[in-house]
Design an enzyme around this catalytic site. Structure first.
Site, short mmCIF file in Angstrom:
data_model
loop_
_atom_site.label_atom_id
_atom_site.label_comp_id
_atom_site.label_asym_id
_atom_site.label_seq_id
_atom_site.Cartn_x
_atom_site.Cartn_y
_atom_site.Cartn_z
CE LYS A 249 -3.60 -2.19 2.86
NZ LYS A 249 -4.71 -2.13 1.89
NE ARG A 323 -10.62 -10.65 -0.92
CZ ARG A 323 -10.94 -9.70 -1.80
NH1 ARG A 323 -11.37 -10.01 -3.01
NH2 ARG A 323 -10.85 -8.43 -1.47
#
Ligand code: BES
Ligand code: MN
Ligand code: ZN
Length: 470
Positions: A249, A323
């Protein structure tokens, strides 16, 4: 903080709750009006009034129209009170307010007193008073209504502490140690270390943590007040720090990524609250702890991992790690506990806030009754949810040409719903709900507040009690 209810007393300053549609107390009216106080929600006015020959401090807090002063609003007003400096030994006059609302108000005072000064060498003086007396019409009823609140406040404070801790102080093993040290009677804590996870075949979860020097682990917390059959299972995302992995990021998106464990923190907080209030429920909390880091050992975009369920996943994006971690916990929870329902909670996608802001968490479910229960419970406790759709068309978007599925969809705008759709592939026919909490999980700098909110603790504790009562 100690909260007591009585019909009078308190030797400190007087605090009075005033409603905008009920008129101000006669003794304070002129002084309050001169300062522009009308009793609107969130208003406060600090007065010095003559009491015979002495001057006394009096504080008025606004509750808005009395009909709107629901328990949720009362909690907000209580939090507001906690933030006012210089209170101590005061009595708070809330006569005329219904008992349940008084309890919610007192809970707000308790909740608002939370501070995290663990990393300051010279902690500032706490703002909140050490003790609070509330002047009420029926002290016994208020005391009874309030009885469950300290357990909830403890769970929320724990969740905030867990999420607020700096990432070097709350790696997966340190988070697990924190849980191990809980020692609450009846709350069983089990830690599955990296070796155990490998033996269980949790390849997706392990892949998330393999770039970090700190190994991943899973903590299972059990509260079995009714024998433990078919418990409600809470699944929490505990990415102790999310750098994005090999696809990192940018700096300003990485600063807050210690909060990527807020889901796990909420699960632990809810389990603490249930145990502390000796709730008549069977619940299991399963949290996946991993640190998503880039290194020579980190997983690569394009890697294929084998999940606990046996389904294979092409890891196209190393930053879509939540996930991957959750999917192994969902299938593990089903296989081991045969839960009555699965509720997972996670800071899963950033995109949802552009729709829901920080006011709602996203809710996805394969079961309408569970979704409705959660939505109602959320409204009642002030942790609101908004349901979003799942569907076959979204499912097609995560088909992979290489493996059974891929962890992102390549369509730019599909990020949020396809994350939920991905999880759905691991829950079979068990009633399941997924809560995406990035928005409400922490204060995103608004109104000068800072840090984790503890969102989810109340909701999960309340849904467990509601499901058990059915
Ligand atoms: N932990 C993040 C979600 C997140 C992002 C929470 C920003 C809070 C603020 C999650 O692991 C993530 O990185 N999600 C990506 C997924 C994308 C790479 C498909 C996202 O939402 O941008
Ligand atoms: Mn990520
Ligand atoms: Zn993440």
């Amino acid at each position: 903080m100690d909260v007591r209810f009585s019909t009078g007393g308190g030797d400190g300053i007087a605090v009075t709750l005033a409603f905008s549609d009920r008129g101000l107390p006669e003794t304070l009216k002129a002084a309050a009006e001169a300062r522009g106080f009308t009793g609107k929600a969130d208003e406060t006015v600090d007065l010095v009034v003559a009491d015979g020959a002495v001057a006394r401090r009096a504080l008025l807090i606004g509750g808005g129209p009395q009909a709107d002063f629901t328990p949720v609003a009362a909690t907000a007003a209580g939090r507001h009170l906690s933030a006012i400096a210089g209170l101590g030994g005061q009595a708070l006059d809330v006569r005329g307010v219904p008992d349940a609302v008084v309890a919610a108000f007192a809970f707000g005072v308790l909740d608002g007193a939370y501070r995290d000064d663990r990393y300051k060498t010279a902690p500032p003086t706490p703002l909140a008073p050490a003790a609070l007396t509330m002047i009420v019409d029926a002290p016994d009823a208020c005391t009874a209504d309030f009885a469950a609140m300290p357990a909830l406040a403890e769970g929320i404070a724990a969740a905030r502490d867990l999420a607020n801790a700096p990432p070097n102080r709350m790696t997966p093993p340190l988070f697990a140690d924190w849980c191990r040290a809980l020692a609450i009677p009846g709350l069983d804590v089990e830690v599955l270390d990296a070796e155990a996870l490998a033996a269980l075949g949790m390849g997706a979860l392990i892949g998330v943590g393999q770039g970090s020097a700190a190994p991943p682990c899973v903590v299972v917390l059990r509260w079995s007040a009714r024998g433990g059959e078919a418990p409600l299972a809470f699944i929490g995302k505990g990415v102790t720090f999310d750098s994005g992995g090999l696809l990192p990021k940018p700096a300003e998106e990485m600063w807050d990524m210690k909060y990527d464990r807020a889901g796990a923190a909420a699960v632990v907080g809810a389990m603490i609250a249930l145990a502390r209030r000796n709730a008549a429920v069977d619940a299991v909390g399963i949290i996946g702890l991993a640190e998503n880091m880039p290194s020579g050992a980190a997983q690569r975009p394009g890697d294929v991992v084998v999940s606990h369920s046996g389904q294979t996943i092409e890891v196209l994006h190393t930053d879509a790690e939540g996930r991957l971690l959750l999917c192994d916990l969902l299938s593990y929870a089903r296989a081991r506990f045969k839960p009555s329902a699965l509720i997972d909670i996670a800071t899963l996608t950033g995109g949802l806030t552009s729709v829901l802001t920080d006011q709602y968490a996203g809710l996805y479910a394969n079961d309408d009754a569970l979704a409705a229960s959660l939505t109602e419970t959320g409204e009642a406790c002030g942790e609101r949810l908004w349901r979003l759709p799942l569907g076959e068309a979204f499912d097609r978007m995560i088909d992979s040409p290489v493996a059974d599925m891929q962890n992102i969809c390549k369509v730019r705008w599909g990020g949020t719903v396809t994350a939920a759709q991905f999880l759905k592939r691991f829950v079979g026919d068990t009633p399941w709900a997924h809560l995406d909490i990035f928005g409400p999980a922490w204060n995103h700098g608004a109104k000068g507040r800072h840090g984790a909110t503890g969102y989810g603790v109340r909701l999960l504790a309340a849904i467990a009690e509601r499901q058990a009562a059915q």
